[in-house]
Scaffold this motif. Structure first.
Motif, PDB file in Angstrom:
ATOM      1  N   LEU A  14       0.842  -1.187   0.000  1.00 13.47           N
ATOM      2  CA  LEU A  14       0.000   0.000   0.000  1.00 13.47           C
ATOM      3  C   LEU A  14       0.876   1.236   0.000  1.00 13.47           C
ATOM      4  CD1 LEU A  14      -2.826  -0.801   2.595  1.00 13.47           C
ATOM      5  CD2 LEU A  14      -3.045  -0.620   0.114  1.00 13.47           C
ATOM      6  N   ARG A  15       0.611   2.134  -0.929  1.00 17.14           N
ATOM      7  CA  ARG A  15       1.334   3.396  -0.987  1.00 17.14           C
ATOM      8  C   ARG A  15       0.390   4.517  -0.577  1.00 17.14           C
ATOM      9  NH1 ARG A  15       3.963   3.245  -6.878  1.00 17.14           N
ATOM     10  NH2 ARG A  15       2.012   2.185  -7.379  1.00 17.14           N
ATOM     11  N   ALA A  16       0.878   5.371   0.299  1.00 16.05           N
ATOM     12  CA  ALA A  16       0.026   6.412   0.863  1.00 16.05           C
ATOM     13  C   ALA A  16       0.090   7.688   0.049  1.00 16.05           C
ATOM     14  CB  ALA A  16       0.442   6.711   2.305  1.00 16.05           C
ATOM     15  N   LEU A  17      -1.075   8.215  -0.290  1.00 17.52           N
ATOM     16  CA  LEU A  17      -1.217   9.571  -0.805  1.00 17.52           C
ATOM     17  C   LEU A  17      -1.714  10.411   0.368  1.00 17.52           C
ATOM     18  CD1 LEU A  17      -2.909  10.828  -4.050  1.00 17.52           C
ATOM     19  CD2 LEU A  17      -3.727  11.641  -1.832  1.00 17.52           C
ATOM     20  N   MET A 155      -9.525   7.499  -9.153  1.00 16.64           N
ATOM     21  CA  MET A 155      -9.718   7.388  -7.705  1.00 16.64           C
ATOM     22  C   MET A 155     -11.190   7.295  -7.354  1.00 16.64           C
ATOM     23  SD  MET A 155      -6.938   9.935  -5.892  1.00 16.64           S
ATOM     24  CE  MET A 155      -7.350   9.254  -4.268  1.00 16.64           C
ATOM     25  N   LEU A 156     -11.465   6.670  -6.214  1.00 20.17           N
ATOM     26  CA  LEU A 156     -12.764   6.747  -5.556  1.00 20.17           C
ATOM     27  C   LEU A 156     -12.576   7.555  -4.283  1.00 20.17           C
ATOM     28  CD1 LEU A 156     -14.125   3.071  -5.734  1.00 20.17           C
ATOM     29  CD2 LEU A 156     -14.488   4.928  -7.364  1.00 20.17           C
ATOM     30  N   ASP A 157     -13.528   8.429  -3.987  1.00 23.61           N
ATOM     31  CA  ASP A 157     -13.440   9.274  -2.790  1.00 23.61           C
ATOM     32  C   ASP A 157     -14.858   9.567  -2.324  1.00 23.61           C
ATOM     33  OD1 ASP A 157     -12.469  10.892  -0.750  1.00 23.61           O
ATOM     34  OD2 ASP A 157     -11.271  12.171  -2.063  1.00 23.61           O
ATOM     35  N   THR A 158     -14.965  10.222  -1.183  1.00 20.60           N
ATOM     36  CA  THR A 158     -16.268  10.645  -0.665  1.00 20.60           C
ATOM     37  C   THR A 158     -16.273  12.154  -0.485  1.00 20.60           C
ATOM     38  OG1 THR A 158     -15.581  10.336   1.633  1.00 20.60           O
ATOM     39  CG2 THR A 158     -16.625   8.458   0.538  1.00 20.60           C
ATOM     40  N   GLY A 190      -6.874   4.291  -7.013  1.00 20.66           N
ATOM     41  CA  GLY A 190      -6.656   4.778  -5.660  1.00 20.66           C
ATOM     42  C   GLY A 190      -7.965   4.862  -4.903  1.00 20.66           C
ATOM     43  N   LEU A 191      -7.920   4.557  -3.616  1.00 17.73           N
ATOM     44  CA  LEU A 191      -9.080   4.670  -2.737  1.00 17.73           C
ATOM     45  C   LEU A 191      -8.812   5.741  -1.694  1.00 17.73           C
ATOM     46  CD1 LEU A 191      -9.951   0.906  -2.019  1.00 17.73           C
ATOM     47  CD2 LEU A 191     -10.710   2.351  -3.922  1.00 17.73           C
ATOM     48  N   ALA A 192      -9.819   6.562  -1.429  1.00 20.74           N
ATOM     49  CA  ALA A 192      -9.724   7.593  -0.404  1.00 20.74           C
ATOM     50  C   ALA A 192     -11.125   7.796   0.167  1.00 20.74           C
ATOM     51  CB  ALA A 192      -9.173   8.895  -0.993  1.00 20.74           C
ATOM     52  N   GLY A 193     -11.224   8.665   1.148  1.00 17.13           N
ATOM     53  CA  GLY A 193     -12.530   8.971   1.716  1.00 17.13           C
ATOM     54  C   GLY A 193     -12.600   8.660   3.189  1.00 17.13           C
ATOM     55  N   ALA A 194     -12.021   9.550   4.039  1.00 17.23           N
ATOM     56  CA  ALA A 194     -12.067   9.424   5.498  1.00 17.23           C
ATOM     57  C   ALA A 194     -11.484   8.104   5.983  1.00 17.23           C
ATOM     58  CB  ALA A 194     -13.496   9.612   6.011  1.00 17.23           C
ATOM     59  N   LEU A 195     -10.484   7.580   5.294  1.00 11.63           N
ATOM     60  CA  LEU A 195      -9.856   6.320   5.697  1.00 11.63           C
ATOM     61  C   LEU A 195      -9.050   6.528   6.977  1.00 11.63           C
ATOM     62  CD1 LEU A 195      -8.595   5.108   2.203  1.00 11.63           C
ATOM     63  CD2 LEU A 195     -10.698   4.430   3.397  1.00 11.63           C
ATOM     64  N   GLN A 196      -9.008   5.462   7.792  1.00  5.47           N
ATOM     65  CA  GLN A 196      -8.323   5.519   9.075  1.00  5.47           C
ATOM     66  C   GLN A 196      -7.316   4.381   9.184  1.00  5.47           C
ATOM     67  OE1 GLN A 196      -8.753   7.996  11.294  1.00  5.47           O
ATOM     68  NE2 GLN A 196     -10.310   8.970   9.998  1.00  5.47           N
ATOM     69  N   LEU A 197      -6.465   4.463  10.197  1.00  3.47           N
ATOM     70  CA  LEU A 197      -5.451   3.436  10.409  1.00  3.47           C
ATOM     71  C   LEU A 197      -6.090   2.058  10.567  1.00  3.47           C
ATOM     72  CD1 LEU A 197      -2.340   3.180  10.753  1.00  3.47           C
ATOM     73  CD2 LEU A 197      -2.706   3.363  13.211  1.00  3.47           C
ATOM     74  N   ALA A 207      -6.016  -4.192  -1.852  1.00  5.02           N
ATOM     75  CA  ALA A 207      -4.769  -3.925  -2.583  1.00  5.02           C
ATOM     76  C   ALA A 207      -4.922  -2.941  -3.739  1.00  5.02           C
ATOM     77  CB  ALA A 207      -4.152  -5.231  -3.081  1.00  5.02           C
ATOM     78  N   PRO A 208      -5.453  -1.727  -3.483  1.00  2.00           N
ATOM     79  CA  PRO A 208      -5.401  -0.703  -4.537  1.00  2.00           C
ATOM     80  C   PRO A 208      -3.956  -0.271  -4.745  1.00  2.00           C
ATOM     81  CG  PRO A 208      -6.045   0.288  -2.458  1.00  2.00           C
ATOM     82  CD  PRO A 208      -5.978  -1.196  -2.220  1.00  2.00           C
ATOM     83  N   ASP A 209      -3.709   0.514  -5.775  1.00  2.00           N
ATOM     84  CA  ASP A 209      -2.347   0.974  -6.044  1.00  2.00           C
ATOM     85  C   ASP A 209      -1.904   2.045  -5.061  1.00  2.00           C
ATOM     86  OD1 ASP A 209      -1.666  -0.553  -8.519  1.00  2.00           O
ATOM     87  OD2 ASP A 209      -3.492   0.434  -9.207  1.00  2.00           O
ATOM     88  N   PHE A 210      -2.841   2.824  -4.549  1.00  2.00           N
ATOM     89  CA  PHE A 210      -2.522   3.807  -3.522  1.00  2.00           C
ATOM     90  C   PHE A 210      -3.781   4.142  -2.742  1.00  2.00           C
ATOM     91  CE2 PHE A 210      -3.380   5.997  -7.470  1.00  2.00           C
ATOM     92  CZ  PHE A 210      -4.174   7.068  -7.135  1.00  2.00           C
TER      93      PHE A 210
END
Length: 248
Positions: A14-17, A155-158, A190-197, A207-210
């Motif tokens: 996992l690569r972090a943006l 990307m997907l986001d919220t 890429g996946l995003a949207g209020a993601l947490q640890l 396993a998205p690319d980021f």
């Protein structure tokens, strides 16, 4: 700058943006070793944009501090039917020297026309990444039109960061299906949207690319500054082998 998908034989990484709002945050992210640095203004919405005049100096500083790190920037939140304004803003942000320009696409009237307009700009040489706003259902027809444009990444986001994370809104089977379709089309996902640890075990399985983070690396409200300890904790967890991270 070209960002390639890891070979299929590699273990999923996992690569972090990480989204940053100013030069200090950008350099903090660079020093921490963030994989992708994203320029945005979180107080102005999901894809709030920094002033164009502020983007260039940050990009220049990052080229010195972290020359191999891809840099993206958002254009701000615009209604899909504001095509002329969106195209103009895309061109202005691209001219700052960022590697990718992120543009949100909300499902609804005008979304397909916007995707196709962005596709024309991509074919003209602008480095676009469409961000599908997925607070509710992921629109299959819109996804297909986006994938037909040949973007380097999607990307997907919220939009509503207080209404639950992307992973709370969509099941793993649905997200895995979308990831597979994007990859089959030849784009990074890429996946995003209020993601947490705490989302890392599920994200590792998907396993998205980021994966995009802002809330998780801020102390309290995402509109406040980055928190060094939270950022280090996220990157440390990402650097662990998958089995060790899941066990933790």
């Amino acid at each position: 700058m070209r960002v390639t998908t890891p070979p299929a034989t590699s273990p999923p990484t996992l690569r972090a943006l990480v989204s940053v709002r100013n030069l200090d945050e950008a350099l903090q992210a660079a020093r921490a070793g963030v994989g992708f640095i994203d320029l945005k203004e979180p107080s102005d919405g999901a894809l709030g944009g920094l002033p164009v005049a502020a983007i260039g100096p940050i990009v220049l500083a990052l080229r010195h501090a972290a020359p191999a790190t891809p840099v993206s920037a958002t254009i701000g939140d615009w209604p899909a039917d504001a095509l002329a304004l969106i195209e103009r803003q895309v061109a202005r942000v691209a001219a700052t020297g960022v590697d990718f320009v992120k543009v949100g696409i909300e499902p609804g009237p005008g979304a397909v026309a916007l995707a196709e307009a962005l596709g024309r700009q991509r074919r003209a040489g602008l480095p676009l990444v469409p961000v599908l706003i997925a607070d509710r259902a992921i629109d299959d027809a819109l996804l297909e039109r986006v994938l037909a444009q040949g973007f380097a990444a999607v990307m997907l986001d919220t939009a509503d960061k207080r209404g639950g994370s992307l992973l709370q809104r969509h099941g793993d089977a649905r997200l895995a299906e979308v990831i597979a379709r994007v990859r089959q089309a030849g784009s990074l996902i890429g996946l995003a949207g209020a993601l947490q640890l705490g989302d890392l075990p599920r994200l590792r399985q998907l396993a998205p690319d980021f994966t995009g983070f802002r809330s998780a690396v801020c102390a309290g409200d995402r509109r406040l500054g980055l928190d060094a300890a939270r950022l280090a904790g996220l990157l440390g967890a990402l650097s662990q082998p998958a089995t060790q991270a899941v066990a933790a």
